[in-house]
Design a protein around this motif. Structure first.
Motif, short mmCIF file in Angstrom:
data_model
loop_
_atom_site.label_atom_id
_atom_site.label_comp_id
_atom_site.label_asym_id
_atom_site.label_seq_id
_atom_site.Cartn_x
_atom_site.Cartn_y
_atom_site.Cartn_z
N TYR A 38 2.33 1.65 -3.43
CA TYR A 38 1.28 2.03 -4.38
C TYR A 38 0.98 3.52 -4.31
N LYS A 39 0.92 4.06 -3.10
CA LYS A 39 0.56 5.47 -2.93
C LYS A 39 1.72 6.43 -3.16
N SER A 40 2.93 6.00 -2.81
CA SER A 40 4.05 6.93 -2.85
C SER A 40 4.97 6.75 -4.06
N CYS A 41 4.96 5.58 -4.69
CA CYS A 41 5.91 5.33 -5.78
C CYS A 41 5.24 5.10 -7.12
N GLU A 87 0.83 -1.21 0.00
CA GLU A 87 0.00 0.00 0.00
C GLU A 87 0.86 1.25 0.00
N THR A 88 1.94 1.23 0.78
CA THR A 88 2.84 2.38 0.82
C THR A 88 3.49 2.61 -0.54
N ARG A 146 -5.87 -3.52 -6.60
CA ARG A 146 -5.79 -2.19 -5.98
C ARG A 146 -6.10 -1.11 -6.99
N ARG A 147 -5.60 -1.27 -8.23
CA ARG A 147 -5.93 -0.30 -9.28
C ARG A 147 -7.42 -0.32 -9.59
N ASP A 163 -9.53 1.80 -7.28
CA ASP A 163 -9.46 3.25 -7.47
C ASP A 163 -10.18 3.72 -8.73
N LYS A 222 1.86 2.84 -9.36
CA LYS A 222 0.75 1.90 -9.42
C LYS A 222 1.04 0.75 -10.38
#
Length: 381
Positions: A93-96, A90-91, A126-127, A130, A98
């Motif tokens: 995915y959000k910061s680096c 999750e980290t 996860r994609r 969103d 997708k």
């Protein structure tokens, strides 16, 4: 530190009459007198409160009108499998990214204690989480459809009896000493408020491939409306507005029926939209409106900065029209050849990609997973 005097000097230079008005005219010539009422820059302030009114009305509309209508048409959101909770993935995915590359997937596999295939599946799910739902896209399209339809009707009502609607040379008759009509005032302010509301919401609405072009379009439209108001280009401004509203409600209605799964209705509306778009944006706009703003004014007065500025902004819009027309014609070609799979400016990462294990047939022969979404529509502003 900027002093008040510097700000005043900048303000005075910005509003220097030689920039925005023809030769031998000053802002004093456009002050209300002899029963004539002229547009004023201070009038534009009302557009900001109107933008927030639009946002409130839109919120209410989407809940109490668009959502029930979506159910009537059978718009249903697909059930999406949620990605398992994993702080490491999750980290990242959000910061680096997708879409991690193969080498990164292997590192994430070791740190998350998942296999590489499980990591890939986690990122796909996860994609998918969103991606905007069909109902969200339907609500946005139905709101824009309602506005554009009403705006086009209102624009035609404002212009139908005006002499410059039939003869474009009337646009410049006695310019810029042309009195402002109440219908023009409200048509302008409501249109400007709507485009402000689109700009305020652009980061929260469904993002498409032409996201940057949409921002440029909204900003250019707001600048054009504001400038044309201040310099009393109201007559040609109303013509530009009504031309832009003429095709958009066909597009939004096509989107609505596409999200509802009414493919034949969607295709027919898209054909109508494409035809109207090409006629209004690629033929009428450059050969009538741009000709009117580029050729006719210099027959009355020498060119000045405002004349060039206004025409440059109109050409920015025309370049966007050509860009969108290219996408539309590309879609039309694929549509006619049976190769159309997705809207050329569809939502970023819009298509739901099924997990590999979900694509395999179950014991009873059924196939689980999400189908590819066909978006037979295009947006142009």
């Amino acid at each position: 530190m900027v002093s008040p005097r510097m700000l005043q000097t900048a303000y005075d230079y910005f509003w220097w009459h030689r920039l925005w008005l023809p030769k031998n005219l000053t802002w004093a010539d456009l002050e209300d007198q002899d029963g004539r009422v002229y547009a004023k820059a201070s009038d534009l302030y009302i557009s900001i409160p109107l933008a927030f009114v639009f946002l409130i009305v839109r919120y209410i509309f989407e809940i109490y009108v668009a959502s029930p209508f979506a159910k009537v048409l059978g718009v249903k959101d697909k059930v999406k499998l949620r990605a398992a909770h994993n702080p490491v993935l999750e980290t990242f995915y959000k910061s680096c990214s997708k879409h991690p590359k193969q080498g990164v997937l292997e590192n994430l596999s070791r740190s998350s204690k998942f296999t590489v295939r499980q990591v890939e599946r986690w990122f796909r799910r996860r994609r998918n989480q969103d991606r905007p739902s069909l109902q969200k896209k339907f609500r946005e399209a139905s709101w824009r459809f309602t506005y554009y339809l009403l705006a086009f009707i209102a624009g035609m009502a404002v212009l139908a009896d005006k002499p410059w609607f039939q003869d474009l040379r009337e646009v410049w008759k006695e310019f810029p000493k042309q009195t402002m009509l109440p219908s023009q005032y409200w048509y302008y302010m409501i249109s400007l408020g709507f485009y402000w509301s689109l700009l305020f919401r652009v980061a929260f609405d469904v993002k498409r491939k032409d996201f940057q072009e949409q921002i440029i379009h909204h900003v250019a439209t707001i600048v054009l409306i504001s400038f044309s108001w201040c310099a009393n280009y109201i007559r040609v401004g109303t013509l530009v507005l009504v031309i832009h509203d003429a095709s958009d409600f066909f597009l939004e209605s096509a989107k609505m029926f596409n999200y509802a799964g009414w493919k034949e209705t969607c295709n027919n509306l898209f054909v109508v939209f494409a035809f109207v778009f090409i006629i209004t944006r690629i033929i009428i706009f450059p050969f009538w409106i741009l000709h009117c703003t580029w050729v006719y004014p210099v027959e009355i007065y020498p060119p000045f900065f405002g004349y060039y500025f206004f025409n440059v902004m109109l050409w920015v819009l025309q370049c966007l029209h050509i860009f969108w027309a290219y996408l539309i014609l590309g879609m039309a070609h694929k549509f006619l050849t049976g190769k159309l799979e997705q809207d050329e400016r569809s939502d970023k990462d819009e298509t739901d990609i099924p997990d590999e294990d979900e694509e395999e047939p179950t014991k009873n022969g059924l196939v689980n997973g999400h189908s590819l979404q066909n978006n037979n529509h295009h947006k142009a502003e």
